[in-house]
Design an enzyme around this catalytic site. Structure first.
Site, PDB file in Angstrom:
ATOM      1  N   LYS A  82       0.162  -0.373  14.938  1.00  0.00           N
ATOM      2  CA  LYS A  82       1.642  -0.237  15.506  1.00  0.00           C
ATOM      3  C   LYS A  82       1.901  -1.462  16.413  1.00  0.00           C
ATOM      4  CE  LYS A  82       3.167   2.998  13.431  1.00  0.00           C
ATOM      5  NZ  LYS A  82       4.088   2.725  12.363  1.00  0.00           N
ATOM      6  N   TYR A 136       3.301   6.446  10.473  1.00  0.00           N
ATOM      7  CA  TYR A 136       2.754   5.513   9.893  1.00  0.00           C
ATOM      8  C   TYR A 136       3.619   4.444   9.346  1.00  0.00           C
ATOM      9  CZ  TYR A 136      -1.676   3.099   8.506  1.00  0.00           C
ATOM     10  OH  TYR A 136      -2.462   1.963   7.993  1.00  0.00           O
ATOM     11  N   TYR A 161      -9.603   5.486   7.149  1.00  0.00           N
ATOM     12  CA  TYR A 161      -9.926   5.573   8.291  1.00  0.00           C
ATOM     13  C   TYR A 161     -10.973   6.737   8.306  1.00  0.00           C
ATOM     14  CZ  TYR A 161      -5.443   3.243   9.734  1.00  0.00           C
ATOM     15  OH  TYR A 161      -4.691   2.395   9.850  1.00  0.00           O
ATOM     16  N   PRO A 220      -5.177   0.354  18.411  1.00  0.00           N
ATOM     17  CA  PRO A 220      -4.748  -0.072  16.914  1.00  0.00           C
ATOM     18  C   PRO A 220      -4.978   0.945  15.876  1.00  0.00           C
ATOM     19  CG  PRO A 220      -7.007  -0.860  17.669  1.00  0.00           C
ATOM     20  CD  PRO A 220      -6.293  -0.292  18.723  1.00  0.00           C
ATOM     21  N   HIS A 267       0.814  -1.129  -0.023  1.00  0.00           N
ATOM     22  CA  HIS A 267      -0.032   0.075  -0.112  1.00  0.00           C
ATOM     23  C   HIS A 267       0.912   1.403  -0.060  1.00  0.00           C
ATOM     24  CE1 HIS A 267      -4.127  -1.600   1.454  1.00  0.00           C
ATOM     25  NE2 HIS A 267      -3.389  -2.656   0.660  1.00  0.00           N
TER      26      HIS A 267
HETATM   27  C1  PHB Z   1      -6.543  -4.617  10.260  1.00  0.00           C
HETATM   28  O1  PHB Z   1      -6.625  -4.860   8.990  1.00  0.00           O
HETATM   29  O2  PHB Z   1      -6.929  -5.231  11.253  1.00  0.00           O
HETATM   30  C2  PHB Z   1      -6.041  -2.989  10.930  1.00  0.00           C
HETATM   31  C3  PHB Z   1      -5.394  -2.461  10.001  1.00  0.00           C
HETATM   32  C4  PHB Z   1      -5.140  -1.008  10.407  1.00  0.00           C
HETATM   33  C5  PHB Z   1      -5.264  -0.353  11.678  1.00  0.00           C
HETATM   34  C6  PHB Z   1      -6.010  -1.348  12.620  1.00  0.00           C
HETATM   35  C7  PHB Z   1      -6.282  -2.722  12.193  1.00  0.00           C
HETATM   36  O3  PHB Z   1      -5.012   0.547  12.102  1.00  0.00           O
END
Ligand code: PHB
Ligand code: APR
Length: 389
Positions: A296, A384, A200, A292, A72
């Protein structure tokens, strides 16, 4: 029973550490209180920084990852239906890799199986004896018997609910914690992801995240109160709430379908210091937890393990102790950087239950600044992808 390094926990941290040590001729035993099937059943995040991919390559466990992982180059933020793409590659020269933690665990388990190193499943460590001596011991229960593993070093890779932290005297241990007044309701479904990149979303009704495991398997989350009952959240209700929060443009691309996993996770920030006591070293969730939101958790665990593996290899191959002595300080620098970023992403994107209008205006201002400032976008992107200064 005796070994050089006794590892408690067969999650990503314990398995990766065991692999790196075995490849360098360092004997190690892993004690895991659950079954291998249970460990593999846990659904966890899967956004990998470059350092984590490098660690898996060092562990000679990246062959399937290289074949199946999704690279990505950016991520998207939706704030009250306003869209912003963060171009990770252009801003930092780096990208991230999406590859489920379950798959990493599966690959590491297979590698350990093939190398023949001992892993005791359904073996619960109950006590770490004399961690400050040069002959620490792990007492564990396996096959209905209390047994003892004598070792040179103990690696506490036993997660947030493990026992390793208790081996550090209360007079020495310092903990820092923030519990957030909400959780994440997560769904896994074998449906096409709604986007090629992670989204997000911040909405007055709450946060939502659109992620994935593969081109045919999606992972979605919505912020929710901590006291929800899963049986009050049938799939239909989840999909409707998710689409509302992602906004109409994204929602138009959401494919719904039956959930194959649905779970509620609490959101917390936690750090235990120091990450070493005598010959016992904490790594991964045993030492720290991050919300989450910043993806990280796994990356911090891999970072701890790379540092610990290097330190143990220097000790056994060259008799050096300087890297062991520097372990806790070096890891905690990375840990606190990730804690800050994860707290910031969480505060920026989640709707606080008692949110006063001032709090929401601050979040709107944060988004407006991010939308127009390359410096602000670079700061988010660097954290990130895991750029380390
Ligand atoms: C996930 O794919 O489970 C996932 C991805 C990004 C995040 C948290 C969880 O910030
Ligand atoms: N004895 C033996 N094993 C134990 C004990 C014990 N007393 N206590 C806990 N364990 C095991 C757990 O069953 C678990 O399999 O330790 C393992 C810890 O694994 P994780 O919790 O996955 O922690 P870690 O390996 O540090 O990986 C961190 O996992 O939780 C996610 O978001 C987190 O992605 C991050 C990653």
């Amino acid at each position: 029973m005796r070994t050089q390094v006794g590892i408690i926990g067969a999650g990503p941290a314990g398995l990766l550490l065991g692999r790196l040590l075995s490849l360098n001729g360092i004997e190690n035993v892993i004690l895991e209180r659950r079954s291998a099937a249970y460990v593999l059943s846990r659904v966890r995040a899967g956004v990998l920084e470059r350092g984590t991919v490098e660690a898996l390559e060092e562990a000679d466990c990246a062959e399937r990852l290289r074949r199946e992982a999704l690279v990505h180059h950016g991520l998207q933020i939706v704030f009250d239906n306003r869209y912003l793409r963060i171009d990770l590659q252009a801003l930092t020269g780096s990208s991230v890799v999406v590859y489920g933690q379950t798959e990493i665990t599966r690959d590491l388990m297979a590698a350990r199986e093939s190398e023949g190193s001992p892993t005791f499943y359904e073996a619960e460590a109950t006590k770490i004896v004399d961690p400050e001596s040069d002959r620490p011991k792990i007492i564990f229960r396996h096959a209905d018997r209390d047994q003892t593993l004598e070792c040179d070093f103990v690696a506490g890779c036993d997660g947030f609910h493990g026992i390793s932290r208790t081996a550090i005297p209360p007079s020495v241990l310092r903990t820092y914690e923030r519990a957030y007044p909400f959780g994440w309701l997560g769904v896994l479904a074998d449906v096409k992801p709604c986007s090629d990149e992670l989204i997000y979303a911040s909405h007055p009704r709450g946060f939502a995240l659109a992620s994935m495991r593969s081109p045919t398997r999606s992972r979605y989350y919505i912020q929710c109160p901590l006291d929800i009952q899963l049986d009050q959240w049938p799939d239909e209700r989840f999909w409707e709430e998710l689409k509302e929060r992602l906004g109409p443009d994204v929602a138009a691309h959401v494919t719904t379908g039956p959930s194959i996993e649905k779970s509620l996770a609490p959101i917390r920030s936690f750090v235990a210091e120091p990450m070493r006591y005598g010959r016992m070293f904490l790594a991964g969730d045993a030492a720290h937890i991050v919300p989450p939101t910043g993806a990280k958790g796994l990356n911090l665990a891999a970072g701890d393990v790379r540092i610990l593996a290097r330190a143990l290899i220097a000790y056994y191959k060259q008799g050096l102790t300087d890297l062991l002595d520097a372990y806790s300080t070096q890891c905690l620098t990375h840990v606190w950087r990730a804690e800050r970023f994860s707290w910031w992403m969480t505060s920026f994107l989640h709707t606080l239950p008692e949110a006063d209008p001032f709090a929401r205006k601050l979040q709107e201002a944060e988004f407006a600044y991010l939308a127009r400032s390359k410096a602000a976008q670079t700061a988010l992107a660097e954290n990130y992808v895991g750029v380390r200064h």
